[in-house]
Design a protein around this motif. Structure first.
Motif, PDB file in Angstrom:
ATOM      1  N   THR A  44      12.220  -1.183   1.782  1.00  0.00           N
ATOM      2  CA  THR A  44      11.164  -0.504   1.032  1.00  0.00           C
ATOM      3  C   THR A  44      11.341   1.009   1.079  1.00  0.00           C
ATOM      4  O   THR A  44      11.204   1.697   0.059  1.00  0.00           O
ATOM      5  CB  THR A  44       9.783  -0.890   1.586  1.00  0.00           C
ATOM      6  OG1 THR A  44       9.631  -2.311   1.525  1.00  0.00           O
ATOM      7  CG2 THR A  44       8.671  -0.228   0.789  1.00  0.00           C
ATOM      8  N   PHE A  45      11.647   1.542   2.250  1.00  0.00           N
ATOM      9  CA  PHE A  45      11.877   2.984   2.364  1.00  0.00           C
ATOM     10  C   PHE A  45      13.037   3.424   1.476  1.00  0.00           C
ATOM     11  O   PHE A  45      12.969   4.456   0.795  1.00  0.00           O
ATOM     12  CB  PHE A  45      12.168   3.364   3.815  1.00  0.00           C
ATOM     13  CG  PHE A  45      10.965   3.366   4.721  1.00  0.00           C
ATOM     14  CD1 PHE A  45       9.691   3.156   4.223  1.00  0.00           C
ATOM     15  CD2 PHE A  45      11.110   3.587   6.084  1.00  0.00           C
ATOM     16  CE1 PHE A  45       8.578   3.158   5.061  1.00  0.00           C
ATOM     17  CE2 PHE A  45      10.010   3.604   6.931  1.00  0.00           C
ATOM     18  CZ  PHE A  45       8.740   3.380   6.420  1.00  0.00           C
ATOM     19  N   VAL A  46      14.108   2.647   1.482  1.00  0.00           N
ATOM     20  CA  VAL A  46      15.284   3.001   0.681  1.00  0.00           C
ATOM     21  C   VAL A  46      14.959   2.938  -0.810  1.00  0.00           C
ATOM     22  O   VAL A  46      15.332   3.827  -1.589  1.00  0.00           O
ATOM     23  CB  VAL A  46      16.468   2.074   1.024  1.00  0.00           C
ATOM     24  CG1 VAL A  46      17.624   2.287   0.049  1.00  0.00           C
ATOM     25  CG2 VAL A  46      16.934   2.319   2.454  1.00  0.00           C
ATOM     26  N   SER A  47      14.241   1.902  -1.225  1.00  0.00           N
ATOM     27  CA  SER A  47      13.942   1.746  -2.651  1.00  0.00           C
ATOM     28  C   SER A  47      13.003   2.834  -3.164  1.00  0.00           C
ATOM     29  O   SER A  47      13.141   3.291  -4.300  1.00  0.00           O
ATOM     30  CB  SER A  47      13.334   0.365  -2.915  1.00  0.00           C
ATOM     31  OG  SER A  47      12.059   0.244  -2.305  1.00  0.00           O
ATOM     32  N   MET A  48      12.057   3.268  -2.327  1.00  0.00           N
ATOM     33  CA  MET A  48      11.132   4.317  -2.754  1.00  0.00           C
ATOM     34  C   MET A  48      11.793   5.692  -2.708  1.00  0.00           C
ATOM     35  O   MET A  48      11.496   6.558  -3.522  1.00  0.00           O
ATOM     36  CB  MET A  48       9.881   4.313  -1.878  1.00  0.00           C
ATOM     37  CG  MET A  48       9.016   3.069  -2.029  1.00  0.00           C
ATOM     38  SD  MET A  48       8.523   2.747  -3.742  1.00  0.00           S
ATOM     39  CE  MET A  48       7.556   4.207  -4.092  1.00  0.00           C
ATOM     40  N   GLY A  49      12.656   5.916  -1.733  1.00  0.00           N
ATOM     41  CA  GLY A  49      13.445   7.140  -1.687  1.00  0.00           C
ATOM     42  C   GLY A  49      12.756   8.361  -1.116  1.00  0.00           C
ATOM     43  O   GLY A  49      13.391   9.410  -0.963  1.00  0.00           O
ATOM     44  N   ASN A  50      11.474   8.262  -0.787  1.00  0.00           N
ATOM     45  CA  ASN A  50      10.770   9.462  -0.321  1.00  0.00           C
ATOM     46  C   ASN A  50      10.787   9.630   1.192  1.00  0.00           C
ATOM     47  O   ASN A  50      10.738  10.758   1.697  1.00  0.00           O
ATOM     48  CB  ASN A  50       9.328   9.479  -0.833  1.00  0.00           C
ATOM     49  CG  ASN A  50       8.540   8.231  -0.462  1.00  0.00           C
ATOM     50  OD1 ASN A  50       9.119   7.174  -0.195  1.00  0.00           O
ATOM     51  ND2 ASN A  50       7.224   8.331  -0.465  1.00  0.00           N
ATOM     52  N   CYS A  89      18.249   9.507  17.680  1.00  0.00           N
ATOM     53  CA  CYS A  89      18.081   9.416  16.230  1.00  0.00           C
ATOM     54  C   CYS A  89      19.354   8.831  15.635  1.00  0.00           C
ATOM     55  O   CYS A  89      20.464   9.221  16.022  1.00  0.00           O
ATOM     56  CB  CYS A  89      17.864  10.795  15.605  1.00  0.00           C
ATOM     57  SG  CYS A  89      16.229  11.504  15.821  1.00  0.00           S
ATOM     58  N   GLY A  90      19.202   7.925  14.696  1.00  0.00           N
ATOM     59  CA  GLY A  90      20.344   7.372  13.982  1.00  0.00           C
ATOM     60  C   GLY A  90      19.945   7.044  12.556  1.00  0.00           C
ATOM     61  O   GLY A  90      18.757   6.897  12.250  1.00  0.00           O
ATOM     62  N   THR A  91      20.930   6.924  11.668  1.00  0.00           N
ATOM     63  CA  THR A  91      20.634   6.695  10.250  1.00  0.00           C
ATOM     64  C   THR A  91      20.954   5.263   9.840  1.00  0.00           C
ATOM     65  O   THR A  91      21.977   4.697  10.232  1.00  0.00           O
ATOM     66  CB  THR A  91      21.434   7.645   9.340  1.00  0.00           C
ATOM     67  OG1 THR A  91      22.826   7.554   9.667  1.00  0.00           O
ATOM     68  CG2 THR A  91      20.969   9.058   9.510  1.00  0.00           C
ATOM     69  N   LEU A  92      20.065   4.713   9.029  1.00  0.00           N
ATOM     70  CA  LEU A  92      20.246   3.405   8.416  1.00  0.00           C
ATOM     71  C   LEU A  92      20.046   3.568   6.915  1.00  0.00           C
ATOM     72  O   LEU A  92      18.946   3.889   6.461  1.00  0.00           O
ATOM     73  CB  LEU A  92      19.231   2.400   8.969  1.00  0.00           C
ATOM     74  CG  LEU A  92      19.375   2.012  10.442  1.00  0.00           C
ATOM     75  CD1 LEU A  92      18.112   1.305  10.931  1.00  0.00           C
ATOM     76  CD2 LEU A  92      20.599   1.113  10.637  1.00  0.00           C
ATOM     77  N   LYS A  93      21.119   3.426   6.158  1.00  0.00           N
ATOM     78  CA  LYS A  93      21.070   3.536   4.694  1.00  0.00           C
ATOM     79  C   LYS A  93      20.419   4.841   4.243  1.00  0.00           C
ATOM     80  O   LYS A  93      19.636   4.878   3.288  1.00  0.00           O
ATOM     81  CB  LYS A  93      20.343   2.334   4.093  1.00  0.00           C
ATOM     82  CG  LYS A  93      21.039   1.008   4.371  1.00  0.00           C
ATOM     83  CD  LYS A  93      20.339  -0.159   3.698  1.00  0.00           C
ATOM     84  CE  LYS A  93      21.091  -1.463   3.959  1.00  0.00           C
ATOM     85  NZ  LYS A  93      20.420  -2.620   3.315  1.00  0.00           N
ATOM     86  N   GLY A  94      20.727   5.910   4.957  1.00  0.00           N
ATOM     87  CA  GLY A  94      20.250   7.227   4.562  1.00  0.00           C
ATOM     88  C   GLY A  94      18.894   7.618   5.112  1.00  0.00           C
ATOM     89  O   GLY A  94      18.418   8.730   4.854  1.00  0.00           O
ATOM     90  N   TRP A 125       0.840  -1.207   0.000  1.00  0.00           N
ATOM     91  CA  TRP A 125       0.000   0.000   0.000  1.00  0.00           C
ATOM     92  C   TRP A 125       0.872   1.253   0.000  1.00  0.00           C
ATOM     93  O   TRP A 125       0.614   2.202  -0.742  1.00  0.00           O
ATOM     94  CB  TRP A 125      -0.915  -0.002   1.228  1.00  0.00           C
ATOM     95  CG  TRP A 125      -1.408   1.369   1.569  1.00  0.00           C
ATOM     96  CD1 TRP A 125      -2.370   2.080   0.919  1.00  0.00           C
ATOM     97  CD2 TRP A 125      -0.913   2.225   2.615  1.00  0.00           C
ATOM     98  NE1 TRP A 125      -2.516   3.325   1.494  1.00  0.00           N
ATOM     99  CE2 TRP A 125      -1.634   3.433   2.536  1.00  0.00           C
ATOM    100  CE3 TRP A 125       0.048   2.075   3.604  1.00  0.00           C
ATOM    101  CZ2 TRP A 125      -1.409   4.496   3.418  1.00  0.00           C
ATOM    102  CZ3 TRP A 125       0.273   3.120   4.485  1.00  0.00           C
ATOM    103  CH2 TRP A 125      -0.451   4.311   4.379  1.00  0.00           C
ATOM    104  N   PHE A 126       1.916   1.267   0.823  1.00  0.00           N
ATOM    105  CA  PHE A 126       2.812   2.421   0.879  1.00  0.00           C
ATOM    106  C   PHE A 126       3.454   2.680  -0.481  1.00  0.00           C
ATOM    107  O   PHE A 126       3.523   3.830  -0.948  1.00  0.00           O
ATOM    108  CB  PHE A 126       3.883   2.186   1.945  1.00  0.00           C
ATOM    109  CG  PHE A 126       5.079   3.081   1.815  1.00  0.00           C
ATOM    110  CD1 PHE A 126       4.995   4.429   2.123  1.00  0.00           C
ATOM    111  CD2 PHE A 126       6.293   2.576   1.358  1.00  0.00           C
ATOM    112  CE1 PHE A 126       6.096   5.261   1.987  1.00  0.00           C
ATOM    113  CE2 PHE A 126       7.395   3.395   1.226  1.00  0.00           C
ATOM    114  CZ  PHE A 126       7.294   4.738   1.538  1.00  0.00           C
ATOM    115  N   GLN A 127       3.915   1.632  -1.141  1.00  0.00           N
ATOM    116  CA  GLN A 127       4.541   1.796  -2.454  1.00  0.00           C
ATOM    117  C   GLN A 127       3.545   2.344  -3.473  1.00  0.00           C
ATOM    118  O   GLN A 127       3.861   3.267  -4.234  1.00  0.00           O
ATOM    119  CB  GLN A 127       5.097   0.449  -2.934  1.00  0.00           C
ATOM    120  CG  GLN A 127       6.312  -0.020  -2.143  1.00  0.00           C
ATOM    121  CD  GLN A 127       6.711  -1.439  -2.505  1.00  0.00           C
ATOM    122  OE1 GLN A 127       5.871  -2.339  -2.573  1.00  0.00           O
ATOM    123  NE2 GLN A 127       7.994  -1.651  -2.739  1.00  0.00           N
TER     124      GLN A 127
END
Length: 397
Positions: A300-306, A321-326, A242-244
């Motif tokens: 999924t978040f990384v592939s969509m990029g938004n 807060c920390g970052t995982l793959k941007g 649904w998110f995609q």
């Protein structure tokens, strides 16, 4: 003749008795039989669509883990001995009011465990009290469920239905899909409380009628059994589909990229544990309580990029807060006084602010997203301010 008169008198007395009895019964139960039109009212809705202010900003207050019970009679947990006697759910209410008055948010995001089900005998009444300050100030708000909300008198579907009907709520039970034969129908999807909230550009700008900011809310579940082991819930494949689908639909033709998005849910994803070994901003004071299942959320978040950042609750004394793959993953920090915490470790709330970029003569799309926290101390101290995302790109074709 005398006999007829006697029978007539008895009949009148009998009928009088029956009428009196019926009148008495009606007076006892009439309030249950009659509609009291004075008490019927419509939901007070926020001004929609949500949009950026004239100064090009949009501010969100994240409230994580209120664990609200039954108000004054529900005691605080993990506070100093000197504070305990007079500490209750009302301290949580007071903190929420202070945050609203200090930050004046455009939206409040309640990220689960809004009530502590086992500490209330009426889930609906507790929700009305817990979220009451948002309604009192007329601020739009959105909510997702945690793993404790449903442990009282309402199940998860009933809770999200109730939340969606409360004043100034933009919460939804689940996303709707258009069906030419049936009209709008609810999409078949795991959980309750998966929905998208769009934020439009500033009034009078070239993007005033376009989505420039997306907010995605997910139900991360409660408890499940996986291969014989009891574990926490997770965001399922149907929710990610649904998110995609939603991420690529319905954007203005004037914008050449998907607008930046944020995600909100309660239970952290498994990969958040890896942040212990990376630089992070804030405090990492307890283990990450999450599902043993690799959910696919990060991929999924990384592939969509938004999605630029995701905001969680659940682990009350983590606020980092920390970052995982941007992608940033941020805890809200424990807000509620009936939730577990640490004595002399102030309850806290997270604030997220997005700022639009300025074109030659108009506001454009989002240029900057930053966050900070405030402590429930004497000064509402502001800590750990940081930039989550920034771009120098132009948003218009």
């Amino acid at each position: 003749m005398n006999c007829s008169i006697g029978n007539w008198k008895h009949t009148v007395l009998y009928l009088t008795l029956i009428v009196s009895l019926l009148y008495f019964i009606e007076s006892l139960i009439s309030h249950k039989l009659h509609i009291n039109y004075n008490k019927i009212r419509l939901k007070r809705s926020p001004n929609l669509p949500l949009r950026f202010r004239d100064d090009g900003t949009f501010k969100i207050l994240q409230v994580a883990d209120m664990h609200f019970g039954m108000g004054m009679i529900t005691r605080c947990r993990d506070v100093l001995d000197s504070e305990f006697e007079y500490c209750s759910d009302l301290n949580t209410t007071r903190f929420l009011r202070r945050m609203i008055e200090s930050e004046r948010p455009d939206l409040i995001a309640f990220t689960g465990d809004n009530i502590f089900g086992s500490s209330t005998t009426d889930a609906a009444e507790s929700l009305l009290e817990a979220i009451g300050p948002a309604i009192e100030y007329g601020i739009p708000w959105a909510a997702v469920l945690g793993n404790h909300d449903h442990e009282s008198t309402l199940n998860r579907l009933e809770l999200m239905t109730f939340l969606s009907l409360m004043d100034f709520s933009v919460s939804q039970i689940n996303p709707l899909v258009e069906d030419e034969t049936k009209g709008d129908t609810m999409r078949l999807i795991d959980g309750f409380g998966n929905y998208r909230v769009r934020v439009y550009g500033a009034p009078g700008s070239v993007l005033a009628n376009s989505t420039v900011f997306d907010l995605f809310f997910f139900d991360s579940g409660d408890r499940e059994i996986v291969q014989g082991k009891r574990t926490y819930g997770w965001i399922k494949e149907s929710q990610l589909r649904w998110f995609q689908d939603t991420s690529i639909q319905g954007h203005s033709q004037r914008i050449h990229v998907n607008p930046p998005a944020l995600a909100f849910f309660h239970i952290p994803i498994l990969e958040v544990r890896e942040l212990w070994y990376t630089p992070f901003i804030g405090q990492f004071q307890e283990g990450v309580a999450c599902s043993i299942v690799q959910s696919g959320v990060l991929q999924t978040f990384v592939s969509m990029g938004n999605v630029k950042a995701a905001f969680m609750g659940h682990d009350h004394v983590n606020d980092f807060c920390g970052t995982l793959k941007g992608v940033w993953f941020c805890y809200g920090g424990g807000f509620g006084y009936h939730a577990y915490g640490r004595p002399n470790w102030h309850r806290r709330a997270r604030v997220i602010e997005a700022k639009l970029g300025k074109g030659r003569d108009t506001w454009e799309g989002i240029k900057l997203i930053k966050t900070w926290k405030r402590l429930d101390d004497e000064y509402l101290s502001k800590i750990d301010e940081q930039v989550l995302w920034e771009t120098s790109d132009s948003f218009l074709k």
